[in-house]
Design a protein around this motif. Structure first.
Motif, PDB file in Angstrom:
ATOM      1  N   SER A 131      84.240  -5.695  49.443  1.00  0.00           N
ATOM      2  CA  SER A 131      85.915  -5.525  49.238  1.00  0.00           C
ATOM      3  C   SER A 131      86.244  -4.857  50.668  1.00  0.00           C
ATOM      4  N   TYR A 132      87.221  -5.716  51.303  1.00  0.00           N
ATOM      5  CA  TYR A 132      87.368  -5.358  52.781  1.00  0.00           C
ATOM      6  C   TYR A 132      88.655  -4.490  52.954  1.00  0.00           C
ATOM      7  N   THR A 133      88.712  -3.329  53.105  1.00  0.00           N
ATOM      8  CA  THR A 133      89.634  -2.230  53.383  1.00  0.00           C
ATOM      9  C   THR A 133      89.252  -0.814  53.967  1.00  0.00           C
ATOM     10  N   LYS A 134      89.921  -0.342  54.858  1.00  0.00           N
ATOM     11  CA  LYS A 134      89.268   1.057  55.296  1.00  0.00           C
ATOM     12  C   LYS A 134      89.699   1.852  54.095  1.00  0.00           C
ATOM     13  N   HIS A 135      90.457   1.596  52.982  1.00  0.00           N
ATOM     14  CA  HIS A 135      91.009   2.792  52.281  1.00  0.00           C
ATOM     15  C   HIS A 135      89.854   3.076  51.272  1.00  0.00           C
ATOM     16  N   TRP A 136      88.729   2.173  51.008  1.00  0.00           N
ATOM     17  CA  TRP A 136      87.584   2.782  50.282  1.00  0.00           C
ATOM     18  C   TRP A 136      87.043   4.023  50.486  1.00  0.00           C
ATOM     19  N   THR A 137      87.398   4.666  51.597  1.00  0.00           N
ATOM     20  CA  THR A 137      86.786   5.907  52.088  1.00  0.00           C
ATOM     21  C   THR A 137      87.942   7.061  51.474  1.00  0.00           C
ATOM     22  N   CYS A 138      88.812   6.509  51.335  1.00  0.00           N
ATOM     23  CA  CYS A 138      90.068   7.417  50.547  1.00  0.00           C
ATOM     24  C   CYS A 138      89.661   7.546  49.062  1.00  0.00           C
ATOM     25  N   MET A 139      89.151   6.500  48.645  1.00  0.00           N
ATOM     26  CA  MET A 139      88.790   6.462  47.153  1.00  0.00           C
ATOM     27  C   MET A 139      87.621   6.755  46.702  1.00  0.00           C
ATOM     28  N   LEU A 140      86.662   6.896  47.533  1.00  0.00           N
ATOM     29  CA  LEU A 140      85.090   7.110  47.476  1.00  0.00           C
ATOM     30  C   LEU A 140      84.779   8.078  48.691  1.00  0.00           C
ATOM     31  N   PRO A 141      85.320   9.348  48.443  1.00  0.00           N
ATOM     32  CA  PRO A 141      85.112  10.361  49.566  1.00  0.00           C
ATOM     33  C   PRO A 141      83.563  10.870  49.748  1.00  0.00           C
ATOM     34  N   GLN A 142      82.705  10.338  48.969  1.00  0.00           N
ATOM     35  CA  GLN A 142      81.303  10.793  49.084  1.00  0.00           C
ATOM     36  C   GLN A 142      80.729   9.987  50.332  1.00  0.00           C
ATOM     37  N   HIS A 143      81.394   8.993  50.733  1.00  0.00           N
ATOM     38  CA  HIS A 143      80.988   8.195  52.047  1.00  0.00           C
ATOM     39  C   HIS A 143      80.875   9.046  53.108  1.00  0.00           C
ATOM     40  N   GLY A 144      79.597   9.049  53.773  1.00  0.00           N
ATOM     41  CA  GLY A 144      79.460   9.824  54.889  1.00  0.00           C
ATOM     42  C   GLY A 144      78.125   9.453  55.697  1.00  0.00           C
ATOM     43  N   PRO A 145      77.672   9.739  56.796  1.00  0.00           N
ATOM     44  CA  PRO A 145      76.592   9.229  57.406  1.00  0.00           C
ATOM     45  C   PRO A 145      75.247   9.590  56.621  1.00  0.00           C
ATOM     46  N   GLY A 146      74.256   8.725  57.035  1.00  0.00           N
ATOM     47  CA  GLY A 146      72.992   8.623  56.434  1.00  0.00           C
ATOM     48  C   GLY A 146      72.786   8.221  55.265  1.00  0.00           C
ATOM     49  N   LYS A 147      71.823   8.533  54.266  1.00  0.00           N
ATOM     50  CA  LYS A 147      71.582   8.180  53.008  1.00  0.00           C
ATOM     51  C   LYS A 147      72.117   9.006  51.897  1.00  0.00           C
ATOM     52  N   LYS A 148      72.429   8.950  50.816  1.00  0.00           N
ATOM     53  CA  LYS A 148      73.048   9.718  49.952  1.00  0.00           C
ATOM     54  C   LYS A 148      72.093  10.961  49.754  1.00  0.00           C
ATOM     55  N   HIS A 149      70.992  10.573  49.483  1.00  0.00           N
ATOM     56  CA  HIS A 149      69.980  11.774  48.959  1.00  0.00           C
ATOM     57  C   HIS A 149      69.517  12.722  50.105  1.00  0.00           C
ATOM     58  N   ASP A 150      70.155  12.485  51.194  1.00  0.00           N
ATOM     59  CA  ASP A 150      70.059  13.255  52.562  1.00  0.00           C
ATOM     60  C   ASP A 150      71.205  14.371  52.375  1.00  0.00           C
ATOM     61  N   ARG A 151      72.413  13.974  51.951  1.00  0.00           N
ATOM     62  CA  ARG A 151      73.409  14.889  51.875  1.00  0.00           C
ATOM     63  C   ARG A 151      74.059  15.211  50.579  1.00  0.00           C
TER      64      ARG A 151
END
Length: 253
Positions: A131-151
């Motif tokens: 799904s193409y929109t920059k606003h998924w970072t608003c709805m899924l604020p767990q986004h970040g650099p690296g793998k999920k298990h490293d943060r």
């Protein structure tokens, strides 16, 4: 090359608010050509185009929270977000073995935000729902650099409120991404004879301590008994708890 009459008819239709794809189909012109004509027409008239935004966090409008709880589970398991200056999308990866899961992932994206385009990219044994929109970072604020298990992975208060209201949908999304329902077997001596005994159980496997904790905390809330079988694996095997999972989660399909 297309004559000026075709281009003028296309522009007239687009100025009435008719989408590019409809204009392209109506006139037999490639969609890319129609998009270029629209771009040049806006540029010539000095019209500034603003992409429609239906992000619930930015616009403060209501959204399907039940679908969001399921999508959140899918994202924490098998999803990621690309957020670059010219590239923004949410991807959920699904095995092609489960076409129903692929359909549900797409439906959940559309239910949370209807305007962004959603596409499927098929790879060997896998489908990527995007799904193409920059606003998924608003709805899924767990986004970040690296793998999920490293943060650190922690829900925002508004996300936790949704999970508390729709816990089964959240668990279902997690299981449909990083879990499974299998049939185990063992043998027992019955009447002096060894017999095979089969029983179903659920597994959830994730490297992130935080994501496993979100899963088990929600199971506790729902009264589902579980145990950790190794560093990354959660098992639900008691008959009553499996029955609850079958009623609300079920196997992938």
């Amino acid at each position: 090359m297309y004559d000026s009459g075709t281009r003028d008819r296309a522009l007239a239709l687009m100025r009435q608010g008719i989408p590019n794809r409809v204009v392209a189909h109506e006139l037999g012109v490639p969609r890319g050509t129609v998009g270029w004509w629209r771009h040049e027409d806006r540029k010539r008239r000095g019209e500034v185009y603003e992409r429609p935004n239906d992000c619930p966090k930015c616009t403060n409008h209501a959204f399907d929270q039940q679908a969001y709880a399921y999508l959140l589970g899918l994202y924490l398991g098998d999803g990621h977000i690309i957020s670059k200056p010219k590239q923004h999308h949410l991807s959920i990866f699904c095995a092609e073995t489960w076409p129903g899961l692929i359909d549900e992932a797409e439906a959940a994206m559309r239910a949370v935000m209807a305007l962004p385009s959603v596409k499927r990219r098929h790879k060997k044994g896998c489908a990527e729902v995007k799904s193409y929109t920059k606003h998924w970072t608003c709805m899924l604020p767990q986004h970040g650099p690296g793998k999920k298990h490293d943060r650190v992975i922690a829900l925002k208060p508004w996300q936790q409120q949704i999970v508390d209201e729709f816990p089964w949908e959240f668990v279902r999304g997690l299981v449909h991404s990083d879990g499974c329902r299998i049939t185990n077997w063992t043998t027992k001596i019955v009447g002096g004879e060894r017999r095979r005994y089969e029983y179903p159980r659920y597994f959830f496997t994730n490297k992130s301590d935080d994501i496993r904790r979100l899963f088990t905390d929600t199971l506790d809330q729902l009264g589902v008994a579980w145990r950790q079988t190794n560093a990354w694996n959660i098992s639900v095997a008691r008959r009553a708890s499996v029955a609850l999972m079958d009623a609300h989660v079920g196997p992938k399909y």
